[in-house]
Scaffold this motif. Structure first.
Motif: not given
Lengths: 245, 245
Positions: A122-126
């Motif tokens: 995940p990039a946005l939801e890391e």
């Protein structure tokens, strides 16, 4: 003294959880410190659910009393001003009745657990989802999960350090749904044991990847033994959604 | 040389945007630097849309060529390993035909713009939405927005520094919907002018709070003058959603 009911959204990343602790910043301390500034005295927050380190909230509920009588919309703005730069926000504030208690009056609590299933991290939801590269079968998870509904001894899904008097709890609802690339587990009950949701999700993940079937989950529940359950799912996929009164 | 098509998710917070620049870190540089490590030579990424600083992506598409032939699933894992700790992730990777070009072959691009309308500031979605304390009328925004659909001279909604040859663009679709406490503006077109989506959203916000009506938006469009449009909505509410080929 006027009593205020707060509805709180927070990002649990980097915090030690709801409750004040010596080893780091807590949501309780962030909000109590903000209240101290405009109340002019120390206030004590009481909360619907004491979340673990890393757990998030969309609608946590807490209450406090204050000597001054400030309109709730002003209290909301004042707290939100003073909690910066922490990722904590009061999303609603209202007067509460004298009998209201955020913890003891609560009739129902609900949580959401998010699992992201895809090859790419995940990039946005890391830090906001439990990421797994495995595909999980949401339908199989949902079907198996239904055996947990109702009143049971949840010792298998209870943290060793849980301080509740009884391992009996009544789970009112559990659903597992595929939402895009994510699997959402939603649970609803009057109250939960320590780590109960994360431990249930850890076992359902075994069902989702075909390592366990419904009977295995049934056996685990009946064993009443934490060692027979799956892993504790990571804190950062868990959200306290709502408290009902 | 094998050609790879990447689908990319990124959090634009703190980045200078897609394109390499001297004054900060860009998504292009992050991924090109990662590719250099396993390709063994410099690679050049070509992208569907060059986003501004702070803009996010759910499904940006780019392509590159490499001397070695590494299976796409391995390329995905390798890039994702080397881009850490940046919030950039390859969510899909596949071989592309020789004729494929991420920018020039693109038939349709779509964006999402998120506005959060509530008294409390965002905790979980800070930097991911345009936050306003005002209530906005999504239905009025949607109805007015329909006058923008079709082929128009979009000079009113074009950044002064836009380098496109023509201000004519064809907007295929625009929708404005209330989603919980958020307003989602979704747009779809073959291509967009610089700041076009953010400038449209800035004008629709005037409609949403009743300062403008549909006719005001029509007048602004017909004026073909940036000075007659609303403000440029903040970058951090904007998401590049998808590129179709």
């Amino acid at each position: 003294m006027p009593k205020y009911k707060l509805t709180i959204e927070f990002d649990g990343t980097g915090l030690v959880g709801w409750q004040r602790q010596d080893n780091g910043m807590s949501v309780q301390q962030i909000i109590e410190d903000a209240c101290l500034i405009f109340a002019g005295h120390e206030v004590r927050l009481h909360v619907a659910g004491r979340t673990d380190a890393g757990v998030h909230a969309l609608g946590m509920v807490a209450h406090f009393e204050m000597e001054k009588d400030i309109p709730p919309n002003k209290v909301l703005l004042a707290i939100n001003h003073h909690v910066k730069p922490h990722r904590v926000s009061i999303v609603d504030c209202e007067y509460a009745d004298e009998e209201f208690h955020a913890r003891f009056s609560c009739l129902e609590r609900s949580y959401l657990y998010r699992i992201l299933c895809r090859p790419g991290r995940p990039a946005l939801e890391e830090g906001r989802v439990w990421w797994t590269q495995r595909k999980l079968d949401a339908d199989a998870m949902h079907e198996a999960a239904q055996i947990l509904v109702g009143k049971h001894d949840f010792s298998t899904f209870r943290a060793v350090q849980c301080q509740a008097n009884s391992p009996l709890r009544t789970l009112d609802e559990i659903s597992v749904r595929q939402v895009g690339e994510e699997i959402h587990v939603r649970v609803r009950a009057r109250s939960f044991l320590h780590h109960q949701v994360r431990n249930i999700v850890g076992s359902l993940e075994l069902v989702g990847r075909g390592k366990w079937n419904k009977q295995d989950l049934q056996n685990a529940l009946e064993a009443k033994d934490r060692a027979k359950g799956g892993q504790t799912a990571p804190a950062h996929g868990l959200y306290f959604v709502e408290a009902k009164y």
